[in-house]
Design a protein around this motif. Sequence first.
Motif, PDB file in Angstrom:
ATOM      1  N   ASP A 297      34.849  70.523  -0.144  1.00 21.94           N
ATOM      2  CA  ASP A 297      34.533  71.752  -0.784  1.00 21.94           C
ATOM      3  C   ASP A 297      35.350  72.938  -0.142  1.00 21.94           C
TER       4      ASP A 297
ATOM      5  N   VAL B 135      26.659  69.058  -8.159  1.00 19.52           N
ATOM      6  CA  VAL B 135      27.341  68.132  -7.356  1.00 19.52           C
ATOM      7  C   VAL B 135      26.536  66.958  -7.508  1.00 19.52           C
TER       8      VAL B 135
ATOM      9  N   PRO C 225      29.816  62.590  -4.882  1.00 23.15           N
ATOM     10  CA  PRO C 225      31.181  62.970  -4.400  1.00 23.15           C
ATOM     11  C   PRO C 225      32.190  61.786  -4.422  1.00 23.15           C
TER      12      PRO C 225
ATOM     13  N   ALA D 172      36.294  61.777  -5.399  1.00 20.63           N
ATOM     14  CA  ALA D 172      36.621  63.284  -5.327  1.00 20.63           C
ATOM     15  C   ALA D 172      38.154  63.299  -5.008  1.00 20.63           C
TER      16      ALA D 172
ATOM     17  N   SER E  88      36.977  68.471  -9.034  1.00 17.51           N
ATOM     18  CA  SER E  88      35.753  69.256  -9.124  1.00 17.51           C
ATOM     19  C   SER E  88      35.159  68.644 -10.434  1.00 17.51           C
TER      20      SER E  88
ATOM     21  N   VAL F  34      33.020  65.183  -9.324  1.00 18.85           N
ATOM     22  CA  VAL F  34      32.062  65.224  -8.610  1.00 18.85           C
ATOM     23  C   VAL F  34      30.901  65.615  -9.268  1.00 18.85           C
ATOM     24  N   GLU F  35      30.740  66.204 -10.534  1.00 17.27           N
ATOM     25  CA  GLU F  35      29.833  66.730 -11.287  1.00 17.27           C
ATOM     26  C   GLU F  35      29.101  65.443 -11.945  1.00 17.27           C
TER      27      GLU F  35
ATOM     28  N   ASN G 119      23.559  73.648  -1.387  1.00 15.76           N
ATOM     29  CA  ASN G 119      24.639  73.947  -2.259  1.00 15.76           C
ATOM     30  C   ASN G 119      25.020  75.552  -2.231  1.00 15.76           C
TER      31      ASN G 119
END
Lengths: 312, 312
Positions: free
Chosen positions: A212, A234, A237, A240, A275, A278-279, B190
């Motif tokens: 990040d 998130v 990960p 990623a 991005s 990782v969501e 976060n």
Amino acid sequence: MHARSAHRSLLIVGSVALDDIDGPFGLHKDLLGGSASFIGRAAAYFSRNVSVVGVVGDDFPQRHVDELTEMGVDVSGIERAPGETFHWVGRYAPDLATRETLDTRLGVFGDFQPKLTEAHKDAQLVLLGNIDPALQLDVLRQVRSPTLVAADTMNLWINIKREDLVNTLAKVHTLMVNDEEARQLADEHNLRRAAAKIMKLGPTSLIIKRGDAGALLFHGGGVFAAPAMPLADVKDPTGAGDSFAGGLMGYLAYAGDLSPSTIRTAMIMGSVMGSFAVEQFSVDGLRGLTTARIQQRFDELAELAHFERVRL
Amino acid sequence: MHARSAHRSLLIVGSVALDDIDGPFGLHKDLLGGSASFIGRAAAYFSRNVSVVGVVGDDFPQRHVDELTEMGVDVSGIERAPGETFHWVGRYAPDLATRETLDTRLGVFGDFQPKLTEAHKDAQLVLLGNIDPALQLDVLRQVRSPTLVAADTMNLWINIKREDLVNTLAKVHTLMVNDEEARQLADEHNLRRAAAKIMKLGPTSLIIKRGDAGALLFHGGGVFAAPAMPLADVKDPTGAGDSFAGGLMGYLAYAGDLSPSTIRTAMIMGSVMGSFAVEQFSVDGLRGLTTARIQQRFDELAELAHFERVRL
């Protein structure tokens, strides 16, 4: 963005895996994983000329292969061998900041010997996912005259296969690693000095992925810092860095040149795809994206990083 | 850049300290430290209208005060009290990535009660260094109508003085903390969600300092990511965040407006001053700088972060 006619060919060699992942969102079993799974999907959004080479076992769901085909990826290099698919079992800390490997079962990946077809040997761009550096070198002996060879590696190979890795690095243009791997490879904590040491081993450019905190590109001309999008949600990960690599190489295949400006833009496309990845769990975040959504996040990153040049 | 006639007035309230710092470069004793020491020097390069309020003991070398005066800083608010100057003793890990506090002797700082002069009460910009939030609030009761109030805090106050801190935050426009402090204050790992929680406490903008990963600015209009310069030689990270704050607030005092564009540029000036600070011990990296050198590093950061906006 698929309108452009002549995308450069991108060859991806890496792992295809099934992952069991535990963490703050509970245990998820048999998730699609492996470097080539993320790289191939991320790259497919940019280029119609992407091939994946890897191996799966007879337990591997065919739908995962079919999905790649539907995304326009050439899967002729994904071999199905008798035995179990490479299986990784890991657990993330509650804050997702760290993870531990609980189990690794190589299965058919333990005997993986990438054999390229004639078409694959002509690839213009080659991305070597995080596999044994001896296998990476074997792939580089088979390709004919790639314009760009990029490679990933990991702590395991730095520890137990350093000599093979050094031999491979001598033939790699761009190494992509995370910050801890860079430090370990160079035996140097300072990233700028670590980059200088690593580039003496062969690569003319080095990309250091920092999660990040974004990614740094070191090359002859200087340094570029690609920001990461600060995300409110998130979930996983995993992948990623591979999604970053896929977006980057896919964009280079699409753009058709390797100018410093294009490579910087490609880094941002990598950050965009990382991005999205990782969501969601597994490759879910790389499913169903549109050019408009990718463009929107690119624009958000451009806005995130923008400031006026002033004179004091 | 001192040519501009009407810089806004910047009032800095913070600690002035003597530090003993151990680490990979050996033990250095009685180094000038404290938040106001770094903030004041960094800000002085941008504005001729900077005042520092703090307290030192009778052991404090007068030359450090004189140096600030020579840099154009109003030191009428630096009180000399009988007793020992605030003294911090710390040790950095060999890689400079972490540090531990070995000893803290508050000395005269333990009885510090900031008393502003009439001139100081009219300050347009106020930067509250990392002092007891009750003292920060006391300063805010004394100033008349500042355009911008920015504040720093630390884990200690979040732990033992949360109620005072919450009262202060209700009157602060911009909070500047590092990532761990933001997480602790919000009880949320976060950063994007932590920022949203913290801004509900009062600040309309939040700056999260992330060391060599740069800094994030959260505000109503979105997020800005300021890169950090990757440096080959880092000697002493002490004061990096304060130098960042000083560069940022000094530039705002110089620029004379608080537009989103100016604030982004100010973040980069913060990153510039933080980068100079860590290259030397104590405030040495903030000595002898020129407008040309500051401009050069600003330009390097602009180049570091630049990429073309493309359309897919």
